[in-house]
Design an enzyme around this catalytic site. Structure first.
Site, PDB file in Angstrom:
ATOM      1  N   GLU A  47      42.409  33.697  34.034  1.00 31.63           N
ATOM      2  CA  GLU A  47      42.818  35.102  33.965  1.00 31.63           C
ATOM      3  C   GLU A  47      44.483  35.115  33.750  1.00 31.63           C
ATOM      4  O   GLU A  47      45.048  34.455  34.359  1.00 31.63           O
ATOM      5  CB  GLU A  47      42.230  35.932  35.109  1.00 31.63           C
ATOM      6  CG  GLU A  47      40.947  36.054  35.309  1.00 31.63           C
ATOM      7  CD  GLU A  47      40.654  36.838  36.445  1.00 31.63           C
ATOM      8  OE1 GLU A  47      41.452  37.356  37.327  1.00 31.63           O
ATOM      9  OE2 GLU A  47      39.392  36.860  36.632  1.00 31.63           O
ATOM     10  N   ARG A  81      34.209  35.334  40.859  1.00 31.32           N
ATOM     11  CA  ARG A  81      35.464  34.622  40.381  1.00 31.32           C
ATOM     12  C   ARG A  81      35.133  33.966  39.259  1.00 31.32           C
ATOM     13  O   ARG A  81      33.968  33.422  39.081  1.00 31.32           O
ATOM     14  CB  ARG A  81      36.132  33.599  41.589  1.00 31.32           C
ATOM     15  CG  ARG A  81      36.748  34.160  42.680  1.00 31.32           C
ATOM     16  CD  ARG A  81      38.025  34.790  42.412  1.00 31.32           C
ATOM     17  NE  ARG A  81      38.827  35.557  43.619  1.00 31.32           N
ATOM     18  CZ  ARG A  81      38.483  36.571  43.969  1.00 31.32           C
ATOM     19  NH1 ARG A  81      37.620  37.588  43.114  1.00 31.32           N
ATOM     20  NH2 ARG A  81      39.243  37.179  45.006  1.00 31.32           N
ATOM     21  N   HIS A 126      39.238  41.980  35.434  1.00 27.56           N
ATOM     22  CA  HIS A 126      39.064  41.883  36.942  1.00 27.56           C
ATOM     23  C   HIS A 126      39.419  43.265  37.654  1.00 27.56           C
ATOM     24  O   HIS A 126      40.540  43.194  38.450  1.00 27.56           O
ATOM     25  CB  HIS A 126      40.375  41.054  37.239  1.00 27.56           C
ATOM     26  CG  HIS A 126      39.874  40.259  38.984  1.00 27.56           C
ATOM     27  ND1 HIS A 126      40.180  38.950  39.201  1.00 27.56           N
ATOM     28  CD2 HIS A 126      39.414  40.777  39.906  1.00 27.56           C
ATOM     29  CE1 HIS A 126      39.651  38.827  40.361  1.00 27.56           C
ATOM     30  NE2 HIS A 126      39.327  39.836  40.822  1.00 27.56           N
TER      31      HIS A 126
END
Lengths: 321, 321
Positions: free
Chosen positions: A267, A238, A285
């Site tokens: 993000e 993460r 991602h």
């Protein structure tokens, strides 16, 4: 698209919980075994209070406020590997069980981590840019990458993903060590109790642990300093595991060797300073994202739902701390 | 830089043979054990006819014309893994022994092949372009890649490089098969006598065999058709192993799934049609290129020279067919 549950439909309710930006229906595959109850369903207001299962789509947050809204919920069926968007402590307090995607994504994330590591060390994306810019016939010299074999790779988080990363790295002749909450029995690699010491003994760090209060910014200025000028960071966990501002500064000032980043703190925003750097590989991602892993996670979700509604043990229940 | 051999210098002569474009001296490390005789050396004309060893730099060709020029040469010490630039048949006819870089480059080339395969399947370079173009916050959807695990990978050439590729692929859960001149004893993978049948049974082909008259354009239109619409080609061997014009057409017409190319038929020229394609990774013949592999190849060259001048068996002599 949303069909109301009619009087003959006795399929168990699965309450779909989603951020507005995840507005594509991808829970149709729950039918006809289950009844996915979407906020757009005309019966939503009537049925939602009785739903026993909550299915948050992707990283849609589940906190005490969410649980207050749906008091009948006994189980939160997660669809991701990391569950930092779910307040696990609050679920535990309320006796709400939580499941994760289990190992559905683990192979793909491990593959992608290796891909990013090779890319940064051997400059694959940079080479691609070099050729596509038409520079090969002009500039004869091209900066060398660095060999993967023999590199000391520190894995931060030796769970389902990290252990698969280790298996792959062994085939490349890397020297593996790891940090995790606890030393793992029956693991042959050296264990470091803290990430700083692991970094000081590593040529590259691969970050694949869960994000929690304890691991937030686990990769900070001190760790980056310990990793050193030639060190490489790969993050497939993460974004907030890394102090992104510090990482950007280290990269801009050439104080670490490079980075392969699939995740970011905010993000989909990526720090623009990184766009100019040749030793950084940026990815939206997507380490988890293949049709195969999506099929696997659907199976895990259905398996958990079937288990829940037939009072059997859940397939991938998250253990309480 | 070039210092003439004086009367006290009894170091054995090593005749350096290079294309004009390889005009950087990178044979200084042969001193003082050996005397690298460069064309720029004032004694070149006097000493060259007596040199017993020829060291062609990189892909500098050695053919019958070259050997006519240097009649005392008994051994050609190659510095690359592939020796298609050396006329092996002609050397054999004249009793001139030839050595290759041995296994000095094998790990790096294998690593790079895996890097290219992951990149093409999982779209790493494409993802990098996507993020750097600022598209992530704008376009929510990103085309999925494909899982590496379970993919049937056909290795064309199971030598020093191909067998290392196989070891790595096994750790990713790939299903491996191969083609080579002969079936290898003690190799567990299915053997295909021809590349066409291997392609028909593979999701990806990795090309890492030697280039010879027999393997020129071994990847042709029929093989690409057999590989099929989702098939991926990775070439870390030599450009001319693949019929490049056909490959470009297959890629442009979406008749194969993608390609990772480190080598090209007419280097450093890369077909411009490829620049526009998102499913192609282009690299400037650098699969071999790390400081570590360059150090290893120097060791192999020195080892071969020491063996030659002390009448011991050469370390990496190329076997006659």
């Amino acid at each position: 698209m949303a069909s109301t549950q009619d009087s003959n439909d006795t399929a168990p309710l699965v309450l779909i919980h989603r951020l507005p930006r995840f507005n594509i229906s991808f829970t149709h595959w729950l039918r006809p075994k289950f009844y996915p109850l979407e906020p757009s369903d005309p019966s939503y207001a009537t049925l939602a209070p009785s739903a026993r299962v909550l299915l948050p789509v992707g990283p849609t947050p589940v906190d005490s406020g969410t649980l207050d809204l749906f008091p009948a919920v006994e189980c939160v069926v997660g669809s991701s590997a990391g569950l930092n968007h779910i307040d696990l402590a609050e679920c535990r307090r309320r006796g709400v069980r939580v499941t994760s995607a289990g190992e559905a994504f683990s192979d793909d994330v491990a593959d992608y981590a290796i891909g990013l590591l090779i890319d940064v060390l051997r400059r694959v994306s940079a080479a691609n840019r070099f050729v596509r810019a038409g520079l090969w016939p002009v500039k004869d010299e091209y900066p060398l990458g660095s060999k993967l074999g023999g590199k000391r790779v520190g894995i931060v988080g030796l769970g389902s993903i990290g252990s698969r990363i280790a298996t792959r790295l062994e085939a490349f002749g890397c020297v593996i060590a790891y940090n995790s909450r606890n030393k793992k029995a029956s693991v042959p690699f050296p264990y470091y109790t803290n990430v700083h010491d692991l970094a000081a003994s590593s040529d590259a760090l691969i970050i694949c642990c869960a994000l929690s209060n304890e691991t937030h910014h686990i990769i900070n200025k001190d760790v980056l300093t310990a990793l050193g000028k030639k060190g490489v960071i790969v993050n497939v966990g993460r974004g907030a595991l890394v102090d992104e501002k510090e990482l950007v500064q280290f990269l801009v000032r050439n104080e670490i060797g490079g980075a392969g980043l699939d995740v970011f703190e905010n993000e989909p925003v990526v720090p623009e300073e990184l766009y100019a750097l040749d030793n950084v590989v940026l990815s939206p991602h997507k380490a988890v994202a293949t049709p195969e892993s999506f099929a696997a996670v659907k199976e895990v979700i259905i398996g958990n739902l079937e288990a829940f509604f037939s009072n059997k043990p859940l397939l991938s229940q998250v253990k309480s701390e």
